[in-house]
Design a protein around this motif. Structure first.
Motif, short mmCIF file in Angstrom:
data_model
loop_
_atom_site.label_atom_id
_atom_site.label_comp_id
_atom_site.label_asym_id
_atom_site.label_seq_id
_atom_site.Cartn_x
_atom_site.Cartn_y
_atom_site.Cartn_z
N SER A 59 -0.61 -12.81 -8.10
CA SER A 59 0.41 -12.28 -7.20
C SER A 59 0.99 -10.98 -7.74
N ALA A 60 1.21 -10.94 -9.06
CA ALA A 60 1.76 -9.73 -9.68
C ALA A 60 0.78 -8.57 -9.60
N LEU A 61 -0.49 -8.84 -9.78
CA LEU A 61 -1.50 -7.78 -9.70
C LEU A 61 -1.55 -7.17 -8.31
N VAL A 62 -1.49 -8.03 -7.30
CA VAL A 62 -1.48 -7.52 -5.93
C VAL A 62 -0.20 -6.73 -5.67
N ALA A 63 0.92 -7.23 -6.19
CA ALA A 63 2.20 -6.53 -6.02
C ALA A 63 2.18 -5.16 -6.68
N ALA A 64 1.39 -5.02 -7.72
CA ALA A 64 1.32 -3.76 -8.47
C ALA A 64 0.39 -2.73 -7.83
N LEU A 65 -0.29 -3.09 -6.75
CA LEU A 65 -1.24 -2.16 -6.14
C LEU A 65 -0.64 -0.80 -5.79
N PRO A 66 0.59 -0.73 -5.23
CA PRO A 66 1.15 0.60 -4.94
C PRO A 66 1.33 1.46 -6.18
N ILE A 67 1.75 0.83 -7.29
CA ILE A 67 1.93 1.58 -8.53
C ILE A 67 0.58 2.05 -9.06
N ILE A 68 -0.39 1.14 -9.04
CA ILE A 68 -1.73 1.49 -9.53
C ILE A 68 -2.30 2.64 -8.72
N PHE A 69 -2.17 2.56 -7.39
CA PHE A 69 -2.71 3.64 -6.57
C PHE A 69 -1.98 4.95 -6.82
N PHE A 70 -0.66 4.88 -6.96
CA PHE A 70 0.11 6.11 -7.18
C PHE A 70 -0.37 6.82 -8.44
N LEU A 71 -0.56 6.05 -9.51
CA LEU A 71 -1.04 6.65 -10.76
C LEU A 71 -2.44 7.21 -10.60
N ILE A 91 0.36 1.14 1.61
CA ILE A 91 -0.10 -0.03 0.84
C ILE A 91 1.06 -0.99 0.60
N THR A 92 2.21 -0.44 0.25
CA THR A 92 3.39 -1.27 -0.04
C THR A 92 3.81 -2.07 1.19
N VAL A 93 3.87 -1.42 2.33
CA VAL A 93 4.26 -2.12 3.56
C VAL A 93 3.23 -3.19 3.90
N GLY A 94 1.95 -2.87 3.75
CA GLY A 94 0.92 -3.86 4.04
C GLY A 94 1.03 -5.09 3.17
N VAL A 95 1.16 -4.89 1.86
CA VAL A 95 1.28 -6.02 0.93
C VAL A 95 2.60 -6.75 1.14
N GLY A 96 3.67 -6.00 1.31
CA GLY A 96 4.99 -6.63 1.46
C GLY A 96 5.11 -7.47 2.71
N VAL A 97 4.57 -6.97 3.82
CA VAL A 97 4.69 -7.68 5.09
C VAL A 97 3.66 -8.80 5.21
N LEU A 98 2.41 -8.47 4.93
CA LEU A 98 1.34 -9.44 5.18
C LEU A 98 1.25 -10.53 4.13
N LEU A 99 1.62 -10.22 2.89
CA LEU A 99 1.46 -11.20 1.81
C LEU A 99 2.79 -11.77 1.34
N PHE A 100 3.78 -10.92 1.12
CA PHE A 100 5.05 -11.39 0.55
C PHE A 100 6.05 -11.82 1.61
N GLY A 101 5.69 -11.67 2.87
CA GLY A 101 6.54 -12.22 3.93
C GLY A 101 7.72 -11.38 4.33
N LEU A 102 7.74 -10.11 3.97
CA LEU A 102 8.84 -9.25 4.40
C LEU A 102 8.71 -8.98 5.90
N PRO A 103 9.73 -9.30 6.70
CA PRO A 103 9.64 -9.00 8.13
C PRO A 103 9.42 -7.51 8.37
N PHE A 104 8.66 -7.19 9.40
CA PHE A 104 8.35 -5.78 9.64
C PHE A 104 9.62 -4.98 9.92
N THR A 105 10.59 -5.59 10.61
CA THR A 105 11.84 -4.89 10.87
C THR A 105 12.59 -4.60 9.57
N ALA A 106 12.48 -5.54 8.60
CA ALA A 106 13.11 -5.33 7.30
C ALA A 106 12.38 -4.21 6.54
#
Length: 588
Positions: A59-71, A91-106
């Motif tokens: 889960s942490a590795l997937v969460a780190a994808l935006p940082i990894i891509f930025f670098l 990438i952050t919105v995709g991971v946050g919404v689709l995997l971590f459950g952040l509502p799209f409006t949030a």
């Protein structure tokens, strides 16, 4: 609404088998972070979910994808900063919404909050700081500034120590928030330094002072968030961080002129580091607080370096390839200026320091809630994200409030505006010329400010979705070897947020709780979080954008990042090893 897939349908993400001690540790950290890492949101409450794959590391590795891509985007792919920021945000919105459950409006609200925060106060600060610098240049002050610096030494290794390290350190203590990086880099360019190299020197030099910037706010915040006393934390900063403040001037000289620089100016750089760090340490130990740690030591260092240069100069005078010739500089330095002329030339920075200090100390209660000018701060809940996500605190589900405060007069950028207006009133420049410089400043900075807004949006989506905490939770689960990776959490915190203070808000409590669990002094891990953070600031996208903008090199962020990343990584590795060694002797 996102459907959370049951873990038994994800054979690649099964939870690892943990011992009873590991499970207890995991639950303890999760409670402090504000949620159960194994619990996702449901139809009744949108709980932050730190482990959506039921495997902390995955889960942490997937969460780190935006940082990894930025670098990777700013180094290997050589993307422009704004392009890398846009893709990272997607990438952050995709991971946050689709995997971590952040509502799209949030997610949309978090992006809006990021743009607001990026524009004000950060963009406002940078805009005003660069405008102040351009006013000073337009008024003709920099001929005398250059002359006064050259009168101390025409060797540009010494000039770099004067401006990037000592003068930049003072600006960090008085103002912080990217101002020292912007102004120090711009002054170096005016002395003939290559713009990208000037940015690199300003970024690395800032690592010696970033922990105590803006009147020590990062450390005082860390003490509050970590639940420790300020005096013990200040004292612990000495063994954890101050050794690096000693060696950073040596590193800078070596970067600038290789082994020749190390041979010819290395001893001077080491002495400068010892004076600077030694004075910082005395204040931390003697006063038990960090407020003056970036104010007095830089001034002492400036005076000491100027006095040393009166009796000693490098045998071989080093000049940057892009700088004026030695003969031209010697001719300029031979021009006699009165003390009043020199003071007037430097006056914009004097005004800046005095006004920022007033804003940060005497006037702070006036702008605060209940103060006479509190009405100039407009606060409102951010639509979409305010109370949209919940966390569990000691078994109680709590909504996460998200309010934006528009501090019109209380912002540091407004203080810089006041300094700029005073400069226009006292310098040889008309209001029309000052207005032209303001327009020019906006054209210079509009793209970097947009990049900063995008970076802040990435940070907010990661934070509100629980992605940032997921990364920290995986690191905290390391148990007894956690001190080895403790600074990495701080590095990530600053890389994501761009702020050592915000990093400590996020992770100081995590560091303290982990320390109690593994039997280590909590002040040491909180200090390590801060130390790792200042090394992360070297390559934080916010810092890179500010540095590039200040030297009129917007679009060159990838080059600056590629130059800086190895030094940030080396210093981080040293902090990690040093923290682990200290942990063996600093049991709780």
């Amino acid at each position: 609404m996102l459907h959370v897939v049951p873990k038994d349908t994800l054979p690649f993400a099964r939870a690892p088998t943990r011992s009873p001690e590991e499970r207890h540790f995991h639950r303890t950290i999760s409670t402090v972070l504000g949620g159960n890492p194994a619990q996702g949101r449901n139809q009744h409450s949108m709980l932050q979910n730190y482990d959506p794959l039921n495997n902390t590391v995955l889960s942490a590795l997937v969460a780190a994808l935006p940082i990894i891509f930025f670098l990777l985007g700013l180094t290997l792919l050589k993307l422009k900063g704004i392009t890398a920021a846009l893709i990272s945000l997607a990438i952050t919105v995709g991971v946050g919404v689709l995997l971590f459950g952040l509502p799209f409006t949030a997610a949309a609200g978090a992006i809006g909050y990021g743009f607001l925060s990026g524009a004000w106060p950060i963009g406002w600060i940078v805009l005003m700081a660069v405008w102040l610098y351009r006013i000073s240049v337009r008024a003709g002050n920099f001929d005398i500034v250059r002359s006064s610096i050259s009168s101390i030494s025409t060797d540009q290794r010494v000039q770099m120590l004067l401006i990037a390290f000592a003068f930049g350190g003072f600006l960090e203590g008085a103002a912080g928030f990217g101002i020292p990086i912007a102004i120090a880099a711009a002054v170096l360019v005016s002395l003939g330094f290559n713009p990208l190299k000037a940015s690199l020197y300003a970024l690395i030099a800032n690592a010696s002072t970033g922990a105590y910037g803006a009147i020590g706010i990062p450390v005082t915040t860390a003490a509050t968030q970590g639940g420790v006393e300020l005096a013990p934390l200040s004292a612990t900063m000495v063994p954890v961080l101050q050794i690096f403040a000693v060696i950073i001037p040596v590193i800078l000289v070596t970067i600038q002129d290789g082994m020749r620089g190390l041979r010819e100016v290395g001893p001077l750089a080491l002495l400068v580091g010892l004076i600077f760090s030694g004075t910082q340490s005395l204040l931390l130990l003697g006063m038990g607080s960090p407020e003056l740690v970036d104010i007095i030591p830089p001034l002492v260092t400036l005076v000491a370096l100027a006095l040393i240069m009166r009796v000693w100069q490098p045998k071989n005078i080093y000049r940057e390839p892009t700088a004026p010739t030695l003969e031209e500089v010697q001719a300029q330095a031979s021009e006699k200026h009165t003390a009043a002329q020199i003071l007037n030339a430097w006056s914009p920075f004097v005004y800046l320091s005095v006004v920022i200090l007033l804003w940060s100390t005497l006037l702070k209660p006036v702008f605060a809630k209940g103060g006479a000018l509190a009405w100039t701060t407009i606060t409102f809940p951010v639509p979409g994200v305010h109370n949209a996500m919940h966390k569990m605190v000691k078994g109680v589900e709590t909504a996460i409030p998200v309010n934006y405060s528009w501090a019109i007069l209380g912002a540091s950028g407004t203080a810089i505006l006041v300094a700029a207006l005073i400069t226009v009133l006292t310098a040889n420049i008309t209001w029309k010329q000052a207005g032209e410089e303001l327009v020019g400043t906006w054209h210079q900075l509009k793209t970097p400010i947009l990049m900063i807004c995008l970076v802040m949006s990435v940070a907010n989506v990661m934070n509100f979705s629980g992605m940032t905490t997921s990364i920290a939770l995986a690191a905290a689960a390391a148990g007894s070897i956690f001190p080895l990776i403790s600074p990495i959490i701080g590095w990530i915190g600053v890389f994501v947020t761009g702020s050592v203070t915000n990093n400590n808000v996020l992770f100081a409590n995590l560091q303290a709780t982990t320390a109690h669990t593994i039997g280590v002094d909590p002040t040491m891990l909180i200090a390590a979080n801060t130390a790792g953070g200042v090394m992360g600031k070297i390559v934080s996208p916010q810092s890179i954008a500010i540095a590039a903008a200040a030297v009129d090199s917007a679009g060159q962020e990838s080059k600056i990042t590629s130059m800086a990343i190895k030094y940030s990584a080396i210093l981080l590795a040293l902090v990690c090893v040093w923290t682990f060694v200290l942990s063996l002797f600093m049991a709780h």
